[in-house]
Design a protein around this motif. Structure first.
Motif, PDB file in Angstrom:
ATOM      1  N   MET A   1       0.837  -1.206   0.000  1.00  0.00           N
ATOM      2  CA  MET A   1       0.000   0.000   0.000  1.00  0.00           C
ATOM      3  C   MET A   1       0.873   1.259   0.000  1.00  0.00           C
ATOM      4  O   MET A   1       0.779   2.099  -0.877  1.00  0.00           O
ATOM      5  N   LEU A   2       1.771   1.405   1.006  1.00  0.00           N
ATOM      6  CA  LEU A   2       2.658   2.558   1.046  1.00  0.00           C
ATOM      7  C   LEU A   2       3.814   2.344   0.075  1.00  0.00           C
ATOM      8  O   LEU A   2       4.496   1.320   0.110  1.00  0.00           O
ATOM      9  N   VAL A   3       4.037   3.345  -0.765  1.00  0.00           N
ATOM     10  CA  VAL A   3       5.136   3.305  -1.719  1.00  0.00           C
ATOM     11  C   VAL A   3       6.026   4.503  -1.452  1.00  0.00           C
ATOM     12  O   VAL A   3       5.559   5.651  -1.478  1.00  0.00           O
ATOM     13  N   GLY A   4       7.298   4.233  -1.179  1.00  0.00           N
ATOM     14  CA  GLY A   4       8.188   5.328  -0.851  1.00  0.00           C
ATOM     15  C   GLY A   4       7.775   5.992   0.446  1.00  0.00           C
ATOM     16  O   GLY A   4       7.349   5.330   1.397  1.00  0.00           O
ATOM     17  N   ARG A   5       7.867   7.307   0.479  1.00  0.00           N
ATOM     18  CA  ARG A   5       7.560   8.050   1.694  1.00  0.00           C
ATOM     19  C   ARG A   5       6.148   8.615   1.721  1.00  0.00           C
ATOM     20  O   ARG A   5       5.528   8.701   2.783  1.00  0.00           O
ATOM     21  N   GLN A   6       5.603   8.989   0.551  1.00  0.00           N
ATOM     22  CA  GLN A   6       4.383   9.783   0.560  1.00  0.00           C
ATOM     23  C   GLN A   6       3.327   9.328  -0.442  1.00  0.00           C
ATOM     24  O   GLN A   6       2.411  10.093  -0.752  1.00  0.00           O
ATOM     25  N   SER A   7       3.437   8.103  -0.900  1.00  0.00           N
ATOM     26  CA  SER A   7       2.508   7.630  -1.933  1.00  0.00           C
ATOM     27  C   SER A   7       1.812   6.343  -1.514  1.00  0.00           C
ATOM     28  O   SER A   7       2.324   5.564  -0.703  1.00  0.00           O
ATOM     29  N   TRP A   8       0.637   6.126  -2.112  1.00  0.00           N
ATOM     30  CA  TRP A   8      -0.141   4.912  -1.890  1.00  0.00           C
ATOM     31  C   TRP A   8      -0.418   4.238  -3.225  1.00  0.00           C
ATOM     32  O   TRP A   8      -0.771   4.894  -4.201  1.00  0.00           O
ATOM     33  N   SER A   9      -0.296   2.923  -3.246  1.00  0.00           N
ATOM     34  CA  SER A   9      -0.719   2.116  -4.378  1.00  0.00           C
ATOM     35  C   SER A   9      -1.906   1.280  -3.918  1.00  0.00           C
ATOM     36  O   SER A   9      -1.822   0.586  -2.898  1.00  0.00           O
ATOM     37  N   PHE A  10      -3.000   1.363  -4.645  1.00  0.00           N
ATOM     38  CA  PHE A  10      -4.224   0.687  -4.224  1.00  0.00           C
ATOM     39  C   PHE A  10      -4.338  -0.664  -4.948  1.00  0.00           C
ATOM     40  O   PHE A  10      -4.657  -0.715  -6.139  1.00  0.00           O
ATOM     41  N   GLU A  11      -4.045  -1.737  -4.213  1.00  0.00           N
ATOM     42  CA  GLU A  11      -4.158  -3.072  -4.797  1.00  0.00           C
ATOM     43  C   GLU A  11      -5.614  -3.381  -5.126  1.00  0.00           C
ATOM     44  O   GLU A  11      -5.922  -3.963  -6.169  1.00  0.00           O
ATOM     45  N   ARG A  12      -6.503  -3.022  -4.231  1.00  0.00           N
ATOM     46  CA  ARG A  12      -7.947  -3.087  -4.505  1.00  0.00           C
ATOM     47  C   ARG A  12      -8.350  -1.698  -4.996  1.00  0.00           C
ATOM     48  O   ARG A  12      -8.597  -0.798  -4.211  1.00  0.00           O
ATOM     49  N   LYS A  13      -8.408  -1.544  -6.285  1.00  0.00           N
ATOM     50  CA  LYS A  13      -8.615  -0.213  -6.849  1.00  0.00           C
ATOM     51  C   LYS A  13     -10.052   0.247  -6.631  1.00  0.00           C
ATOM     52  O   LYS A  13     -10.989  -0.370  -7.147  1.00  0.00           O
ATOM     53  N   PRO A  14     -10.245   1.331  -5.872  1.00  0.00           N
ATOM     54  CA  PRO A  14     -11.601   1.864  -5.692  1.00  0.00           C
ATOM     55  C   PRO A  14     -12.195   2.310  -7.017  1.00  0.00           C
ATOM     56  O   PRO A  14     -11.486   2.773  -7.913  1.00  0.00           O
ATOM     57  N   VAL A  15     -13.500   2.166  -7.139  1.00  0.00           N
ATOM     58  CA  VAL A  15     -14.207   2.510  -8.371  1.00  0.00           C
ATOM     59  C   VAL A  15     -15.047   3.768  -8.146  1.00  0.00           C
ATOM     60  O   VAL A  15     -15.765   3.875  -7.146  1.00  0.00           O
ATOM     61  N   ILE A  16     -14.944   4.704  -9.067  1.00  0.00           N
ATOM     62  CA  ILE A  16     -15.830   5.867  -9.049  1.00  0.00           C
ATOM     63  C   ILE A  16     -17.106   5.450  -9.765  1.00  0.00           C
ATOM     64  O   ILE A  16     -17.155   5.404 -10.999  1.00  0.00           O
ATOM     65  N   ILE A  17     -18.129   5.111  -8.994  1.00  0.00           N
ATOM     66  CA  ILE A  17     -19.348   4.582  -9.617  1.00  0.00           C
ATOM     67  C   ILE A  17     -20.298   5.678 -10.083  1.00  0.00           C
ATOM     68  O   ILE A  17     -21.201   5.412 -10.888  1.00  0.00           O
ATOM     69  N   SER A  18     -20.104   6.909  -9.583  1.00  0.00           N
ATOM     70  CA  SER A  18     -20.943   8.020 -10.051  1.00  0.00           C
ATOM     71  C   SER A  18     -20.320   9.333  -9.635  1.00  0.00           C
ATOM     72  O   SER A  18     -19.497   9.386  -8.711  1.00  0.00           O
ATOM     73  N   THR A  19     -20.717  10.393 -10.320  1.00  0.00           N
ATOM     74  CA  THR A  19     -20.269  11.737  -9.970  1.00  0.00           C
ATOM     75  C   THR A  19     -21.435  12.707 -10.104  1.00  0.00           C
ATOM     76  O   THR A  19     -22.437  12.421 -10.766  1.00  0.00           O
ATOM     77  N   GLY A  20     -21.278  13.871  -9.493  1.00  0.00           N
ATOM     78  CA  GLY A  20     -22.246  14.946  -9.632  1.00  0.00           C
ATOM     79  C   GLY A  20     -21.526  16.273  -9.701  1.00  0.00           C
ATOM     80  O   GLY A  20     -20.558  16.490  -8.970  1.00  0.00           O
ATOM     81  N   THR A  21     -21.969  17.160 -10.578  1.00  0.00           N
ATOM     82  CA  THR A  21     -21.367  18.490 -10.694  1.00  0.00           C
ATOM     83  C   THR A  21     -22.457  19.543 -10.777  1.00  0.00           C
ATOM     84  O   THR A  21     -23.506  19.324 -11.391  1.00  0.00           O
TER      85      THR A  21
END
Length: 338
Positions: A1-21
């Motif tokens: 999950m943590l990559v380097g000092r300040q990054s995250w890699s998401f093995e279970r990639k969250p899905v954007i199922i909807s948006t609103g603007t």
């Protein structure tokens, strides 16, 4: 999950199922106007004050995202949001309406990607099944708070930016159809000693460069990893400064499609917006509207959105403080075929 000092890699990639603007009239009249769900015909939006109008923007965008997701509001675990007003009142009061457990954050104009990254971390780690990320801004409220009251009609220099009247929200899930969040890099505070609140692009550009370089370094990525790298609201001044800094650092920006939300949301040749757009709503409405539609249509496959923020306050400015800045980066990839 943590990559380097300040990054995250998401093995279970969250899905954007909807948006609103939801946006105001100037944004609706801009080149991306058709990509927004709701365009209000005036800045008051049938409310008594601009602050109440900003809250309405956030409520409208969030409710639209929830409605399109098909997920009942009481099934969403957390709403992660913030804005530019004192005590993030637009987001907090919208949370009162939404009745979703609330995590209030402040990253100035970087709040859109800060919220999306934190929501993604919740989903990927199993801390939430559904999360709502959102943010907003309003030209008249922000200008009044950080610069001059809108009623003054004060003249602004060419380096000034035009705060976007808009709100964007996204519902994230552990599975489903839609674009996916693969990575995130959280930025460091960078302060180059700039004090001018009418030159935010110059103040924020070094923070954007620092975060982008950290993202590529920590993930050991090549320049062609993304179809597009887009900053939140550097506008014309900051965008050019960022490109110059990349060249000084020998970062191959010339091999990358490098753009800025503040340059896309308005037509600077036809609209009086000085250097371009800014505000929490700038990167939020461009990302959750235009960019995700580009991903869904196959015009883009992988993008890196780097929202930039100036962490000043009216009090710090009045005391002669410099402007500390930050940028947060989130990698979004097409979910087609998944």
């Amino acid at each position: 999950m943590l990559v380097g000092r300040q990054s995250w890699s998401f093995e279970r990639k969250p899905v954007i199922i909807s948006t609103g603007t939801a946006v105001g009239p100037d944004e609706g009249a801009g080149p991306l106007g058709r990509s927004f769900d709701k365009v209000f015909p005036d800045t008051k939006m049938d409310e008594k004050t601009w602050e109440k109008a900003e809250k309405k923007l956030m409520e409208t965008a969030a409710q639209e995202a929830v409605k399109k997701s098909g997920v009942p509001a009481d099934s969403i675990n957390f709403y992660v949001g913030g804005d530019l007003l004192n005590q993030i009142i637009s987001s907090s009061f919208a949370a009162r309406t939404l009745e979703i457990p609330y995590v209030g954050i402040f990253g100035a104009c970087s709040t859109s990607m800060e919220g999306l990254a934190l929501s993604s971390l919740m989903i990927s780690s199993g801390a939430a099944t559904y999360a709502l990320a959102g943010t907003c801004s309003h030209n008249c409220t922000v200008e009044k708070q950080f610069r001059y009251p809108t009623e003054y009609g004060a003249q602004k220099p060419p380096t000034a930016q035009f705060t976007v009247t808009g709100a964007g929200a996204a519902v994230l899930a552990a599975q489903g159809q839609g674009p996916r969040i693969s990575r995130a890099t959280m930025g460091k505070v960078i302060d180059m000693g700039i004090k001018d609140p009418f030159n935010m692009g110059a103040a924020m550009a070094p923070a954007a460069v620092n975060t982008i370089e950290a993202h590529f370094r920590e993930f050991a990525l090549q320049p062609d990893e993304y179809d597009l790298i887009i900053t939140g609201d550097l506008a014309s001044v900051g965008h050019e400064i960022a490109k110059e800094l990349f060249k000084q650092h020998t970062f191959p920006i010339d091999k990358i499609n490098f753009q800025d939300c503040g340059l896309l949301v308005y037509d600077r040749n036809k609209q009086d917006v000085q250097a371009g757009g800014s505000g929490c709503g700038c990167s939020a409405v461009v990302t959750y509207g235009h960019l995700l539609q580009q991903l869904e249509q196959g015009k883009l496959n992988r993008i890196l959105v780097v929202a930039t923020g100036a962490l000043l306050s009216p009090l710090s400015y009045q005391q002669g403080e410099t402007i500390p800045c930050i940028a947060h980066a989130v990698a979004i990839e097409s979910g087609r075929g998944n």
